[in-house]
Every structure is written in C-alpha cells, then in structure tokens.
Write a protein that holds these residues in place. Structure first.
Motif, PDB file in Angstrom:
ATOM      1  N   PHE A 214      -0.226   7.914 -10.048  1.00 16.59           N
ATOM      2  CA  PHE A 214      -0.661   6.745  -9.288  1.00 16.59           C
ATOM      3  C   PHE A 214      -1.295   7.203  -7.986  1.00 16.59           C
ATOM      4  O   PHE A 214      -1.056   8.312  -7.506  1.00 16.59           O
ATOM      5  CB  PHE A 214       0.503   5.782  -9.025  1.00 16.59           C
ATOM      6  CG  PHE A 214       1.676   6.403  -8.315  1.00 16.59           C
ATOM      7  CD1 PHE A 214       1.732   6.434  -6.928  1.00 16.59           C
ATOM      8  CD2 PHE A 214       2.727   6.944  -9.036  1.00 16.59           C
ATOM      9  CE1 PHE A 214       2.809   7.000  -6.269  1.00 16.59           C
ATOM     10  CE2 PHE A 214       3.814   7.514  -8.389  1.00 16.59           C
ATOM     11  CZ  PHE A 214       3.855   7.541  -6.998  1.00 16.59           C
ATOM     12  N   SER A 215      -2.101   6.333  -7.432  1.00 17.07           N
ATOM     13  CA  SER A 215      -2.861   6.664  -6.227  1.00 17.07           C
ATOM     14  C   SER A 215      -2.237   6.011  -4.999  1.00 17.07           C
ATOM     15  O   SER A 215      -1.326   5.178  -5.100  1.00 17.07           O
ATOM     16  CB  SER A 215      -4.307   6.180  -6.384  1.00 17.07           C
ATOM     17  OG  SER A 215      -4.326   4.756  -6.467  1.00 17.07           O
ATOM     18  N   ALA A 216      -2.772   6.383  -3.840  1.00 17.49           N
ATOM     19  CA  ALA A 216      -2.315   5.783  -2.585  1.00 17.49           C
ATOM     20  C   ALA A 216      -2.620   4.288  -2.567  1.00 17.49           C
ATOM     21  O   ALA A 216      -1.858   3.493  -2.004  1.00 17.49           O
ATOM     22  CB  ALA A 216      -2.985   6.479  -1.404  1.00 17.49           C
ATOM     23  N   VAL A 217      -3.722   3.910  -3.206  1.00 14.89           N
ATOM     24  CA  VAL A 217      -4.090   2.486  -3.264  1.00 14.89           C
ATOM     25  C   VAL A 217      -3.038   1.709  -4.054  1.00 14.89           C
ATOM     26  O   VAL A 217      -2.614   0.614  -3.649  1.00 14.89           O
ATOM     27  CB  VAL A 217      -5.484   2.318  -3.910  1.00 14.89           C
ATOM     28  CG1 VAL A 217      -5.789   0.837  -4.140  1.00 14.89           C
ATOM     29  CG2 VAL A 217      -6.553   2.953  -3.030  1.00 14.89           C
ATOM     30  N   GLN A 218      -2.593   2.277  -5.169  1.00 15.28           N
ATOM     31  CA  GLN A 218      -1.572   1.604  -5.976  1.00 15.28           C
ATOM     32  C   GLN A 218      -0.252   1.496  -5.219  1.00 15.28           C
ATOM     33  O   GLN A 218       0.462   0.497  -5.335  1.00 15.28           O
ATOM     34  CB  GLN A 218      -1.378   2.355  -7.296  1.00 15.28           C
ATOM     35  CG  GLN A 218      -2.553   2.232  -8.248  1.00 15.28           C
ATOM     36  CD  GLN A 218      -2.400   3.121  -9.462  1.00 15.28           C
ATOM     37  OE1 GLN A 218      -2.312   4.342  -9.346  1.00 15.28           O
ATOM     38  NE2 GLN A 218      -2.361   2.508 -10.633  1.00 15.28           N
ATOM     39  N   TRP A 219       0.073   2.528  -4.450  1.00 14.64           N
ATOM     40  CA  TRP A 219       1.294   2.458  -3.643  1.00 14.64           C
ATOM     41  C   TRP A 219       1.188   1.347  -2.599  1.00 14.64           C
ATOM     42  O   TRP A 219       2.144   0.605  -2.366  1.00 14.64           O
ATOM     43  CB  TRP A 219       1.575   3.799  -2.979  1.00 14.64           C
ATOM     44  CG  TRP A 219       2.567   3.719  -1.846  1.00 14.64           C
ATOM     45  CD1 TRP A 219       2.352   4.008  -0.540  1.00 14.64           C
ATOM     46  CD2 TRP A 219       3.932   3.292  -1.934  1.00 14.64           C
ATOM     47  NE1 TRP A 219       3.486   3.786   0.200  1.00 14.64           N
ATOM     48  CE2 TRP A 219       4.477   3.350  -0.630  1.00 14.64           C
ATOM     49  CE3 TRP A 219       4.744   2.859  -2.982  1.00 14.64           C
ATOM     50  CZ2 TRP A 219       5.788   2.999  -0.345  1.00 14.64           C
ATOM     51  CZ3 TRP A 219       6.062   2.505  -2.700  1.00 14.64           C
ATOM     52  CH2 TRP A 219       6.574   2.579  -1.403  1.00 14.64           C
ATOM     53  N   GLN A 220       0.034   1.205  -2.000  1.00 16.66           N
ATOM     54  CA  GLN A 220      -0.158   0.144  -1.015  1.00 16.66           C
ATOM     55  C   GLN A 220      -0.028  -1.234  -1.662  1.00 16.66           C
ATOM     56  O   GLN A 220       0.425  -2.193  -1.023  1.00 16.66           O
ATOM     57  CB  GLN A 220      -1.522   0.287  -0.332  1.00 16.66           C
ATOM     58  CG  GLN A 220      -1.598   1.455   0.644  1.00 16.66           C
ATOM     59  CD  GLN A 220      -0.520   1.374   1.723  1.00 16.66           C
ATOM     60  OE1 GLN A 220      -0.281   0.314   2.308  1.00 16.66           O
ATOM     61  NE2 GLN A 220       0.133   2.503   1.982  1.00 16.66           N
ATOM     62  N   GLU A 221      -0.401  -1.338  -2.926  1.00 17.51           N
ATOM     63  CA  GLU A 221      -0.224  -2.605  -3.645  1.00 17.51           C
ATOM     64  C   GLU A 221       1.261  -2.938  -3.783  1.00 17.51           C
ATOM     65  O   GLU A 221       1.663  -4.107  -3.698  1.00 17.51           O
ATOM     66  CB  GLU A 221      -0.885  -2.521  -5.023  1.00 17.51           C
ATOM     67  CG  GLU A 221      -2.408  -2.465  -4.965  1.00 17.51           C
ATOM     68  CD  GLU A 221      -3.025  -2.247  -6.336  1.00 17.51           C
ATOM     69  OE1 GLU A 221      -2.255  -2.045  -7.313  1.00 17.51           O
ATOM     70  OE2 GLU A 221      -4.267  -2.252  -6.445  1.00 17.51           O
ATOM     71  N   VAL A 222       2.082  -1.900  -3.986  1.00 13.50           N
ATOM     72  CA  VAL A 222       3.531  -2.112  -4.055  1.00 13.50           C
ATOM     73  C   VAL A 222       4.051  -2.574  -2.698  1.00 13.50           C
ATOM     74  O   VAL A 222       4.885  -3.490  -2.608  1.00 13.50           O
ATOM     75  CB  VAL A 222       4.250  -0.818  -4.503  1.00 13.50           C
ATOM     76  CG1 VAL A 222       5.766  -0.978  -4.384  1.00 13.50           C
ATOM     77  CG2 VAL A 222       3.862  -0.459  -5.926  1.00 13.50           C
ATOM     78  N   VAL A 223       3.560  -1.948  -1.635  1.00 17.74           N
ATOM     79  CA  VAL A 223       3.978  -2.342  -0.285  1.00 17.74           C
ATOM     80  C   VAL A 223       3.621  -3.804  -0.033  1.00 17.74           C
ATOM     81  O   VAL A 223       4.425  -4.579   0.520  1.00 17.74           O
ATOM     82  CB  VAL A 223       3.321  -1.421   0.773  1.00 17.74           C
ATOM     83  CG1 VAL A 223       3.650  -1.903   2.184  1.00 17.74           C
ATOM     84  CG2 VAL A 223       3.790   0.022   0.588  1.00 17.74           C
TER      85      VAL A 223
END
Length: 342
Positions: A214-223
């Motif tokens: 997963f990417s940093a963008v996907q992690w930000q979506e979780v946030v």
C-alpha cells in the motif's frame, strides 16, 4: 579524469586481481591460457581450501563432541527403555521432560511420522525402532558453556545404570564447573540484546507475510476514515501507525492496511502489545469502528494458528541457538590461539 580512473580500474581487475571463481587466476591469465600459472594457481587454491577444511574440522570437532557422545549412547538408551522402563520411552518424547532432563529445546526423540518438514533439520536422519515405533533423535545438543546438556546427559546415564561403549571422562568438579560456566555465559544474555533480536525477527517475518502493498496515499485514506483522529481516544494532532492486532508471536498480527489504525503517541505507547479489544475494553463503539475497518480492507487476523505459531516459535528459538553457536565457535578459536601463544 573519469575515463582514466575507469581505465585504471579495468586494467587492475583484468591483469592484477586474482579471482577465486577463476581458480585464483586473473582474467588475462585465463584469456591467454597460461598453463604453468594455471597449475600453480590451482595448487594454491586447493591448499587454501584444505586449510579451510582443516580449520572447520578442528572447530567442529570440539563443538560437536557432545553430539557424537549422544549418538554413541542412543542404542543403549533405547535398549533400557525396551527392557527396563517402557514408560521412559514415552517421557523421552515430551518437550518439557527433555528440557528438564537434558537442557534441550526439542523432545529427545519423536516418531518419524510426527516430525514436520520444518523440524526435520532438528533430528538426525537415522531411524531407530523402539517398541515397534520408528523414531529419530534430536541433533540439537550444545557443549558448555552455552548449555549444561553434557553433565545432565552423563547424570542421566549414571542414574539409570545405562552402560555406553565410549563414555566421556568426568571429574567430580566437572558438573559444578559446567553449571558455573553456563550461568556466566547465560548471564551475558540476560540483557535485552537477544530478546530484542528475537522480537525483531518475528516482527520482520509477520510484516512480510502475503503480498499486500500500500502507498502513503492509501494510508492517508485510512486516517481520513477515522476523522484524522486517534482511533482509540479521538485525540487530534500528530498521529502514528498502530497495529490493532500486535505484531508478535502471541497475537500474530500482520502489516496490512486492515490491521492499521491512526493513533496518538500516548495511546500507541500505552497500548503497546495489547490487542485493540483489550485496550478498548468497554468502549464498544470504537471496537466496532475498528472491526468495520478490518472488514472493509479484507483483513482477517490469523488468530490461533497452531502450525504457524510453531514456525514462529522455531524462528524465535533459532536466534538464540545461532548466537550460542557462534559464541561457542569463537570461544573455541580464541582458546586455541591463547594456547598456541603460550
């Protein structure tokens, strides 16, 4: 200037650097086929190999002495089990009994059909038939000071009156000295170094299971999914990744998006190795939110997977065994050098 440096490097590598993969010749020697040099280099190469083999045999001969002693005693032990104490054969297949009796981390023997693929390397290849059951004996024996197996094994034979063909010499103070050496050696490991290395290996293994990326963008979506706030307390501000099911050999969590939630540093520190349900005991709303997040990303915790847990435990133990192994080898080398100086 760069061209001259490259030219100098190529000249050195081709005409002056000896390559072990080329039988200790330079590429120029091979290209121009110099038989005399080739023969001399081959002789030197073989001499180097011979020295290496001699060194390894010297070290291995010392560190494997207990293994040879155990192997020479196996027939007598199994004969004792068959003729005098059949129950002892059952006890020798028990991990705890073997640990208490011999200070080894595996059952003394196991039925061949019960030795899994991952454990095969832990047992000698020879099969013994005892009371109609085919078994193999563990090869995981270590000499003092990394283990007290040697004096314990001697005591085991003496207490049961088991006579062996080639017993090792024993003095009255040998066992006491061995116990003291073991305590001293293990005392070095009572710090966090080995434990940290073991835990790091387990985390590394569990973090790499599967093929999810997963990417940093996907992690930000979780946030964003958690309102840019701590999933455990609701605090805003600096947030870090937290594994809701911890990555350790007890919980068997994984490094996947479905197992990650944003956390403030305070909650991350307090939660530590706890499962999120235990940490949030009583807060059903937050527990439900995290469970919904896990379902959304298709994360199913491994849970109580006995076979995987055994593999992780094996990896955990291997770190200590590897450290003990190399400590024993290095100590043997140093003792040998000290003796030669005298």
């Amino acid at each position: 200037d760069l061209e001259r440096q490259i030219e100098a490097f190529v000249d050195y590598d081709n005409t002056r650097r000896y390559h072990e993969s080329l039988d200790n010749l330079t590429p120029a020697d091979v290209y121009h086929v110099r038989p005399t040099i080739r023969n001399q280099a081959t002789i030197v190469g073989r001499l180097v190999v011979s020295v290496r083999v001699w060194f390894l045999r010297r070290v291995e001969g010392k560190t494997m002495k207990i293994g040879q002693f155990v192997q020479s005693s196996i027939p007598a032990i199994f004969e004792y089990c068959e003729r005098q104490d059949p129950a002892e054969f059952v006890r020798l297949q028990d991990t705890r009994y073997s640990k208490e009796t011999f200070d080894i981390n595996y059952p003394f023997c196991r039925p061949v059909d019960q030795i899994g693929q991952t454990d095969r390397v832990r047992y000698w290849n020879r099969d013994y038939v005892v009371n109609g059951i085919s078994v193999r004996v563990t090869s995981q024996w270590f000499n003092p000071p990394t283990s007290k197996s040697l004096p314990l094994f001697r005591r085991y034979l003496v207490q049961r009156g088991i006579a062996v063909a080639h017993p090792l010499p024993e003095t009255a103070s040998d066992e006491a000295q061995s116990d003291a050496a073991v305590r001293a050696a293990r005392g070095r490991y009572k710090g966090n170094a080995i434990g940290n290395a073991q835990n790091y290996l387990v985390r590394n293994i569990l973090s790499r299971l599967g093929d999810e990326q997963f990417s940093a963008v996907q992690w930000q979506e979780v946030v964003e999914e958690f309102g840019r706030a701590c999933a455990y307390y609701g605090a805003e501000g600096e947030l870090v990744m937290d594994h809701v099911v911890p990555i350790n050999k007890q919980a068997l969590g994984e490094h996947r998006l479905g197992n990650l939630a944003p956390s403030c540093r305070a909650c991350n520190a307090r939660k530590s190795e706890q499962d999120f349900r235990d940490f949030l005991a009583g807060d059903q709303a937050r527990i439900a939110a995290i469970e919904a997040h896990m379902i959304k990303y298709g994360y199913r915790p491994i849970g109580d997977h006995e076979q995987l847990r055994e593999i992780i435990d094996l990896a955990h133990q291997d770190v200590r065994h590897l450290a003990d192994r190399y400590v024993a080898i290095i100590n043997t080398v140093l003792r040998g050098e000290s003796g030669e100086e005298k």
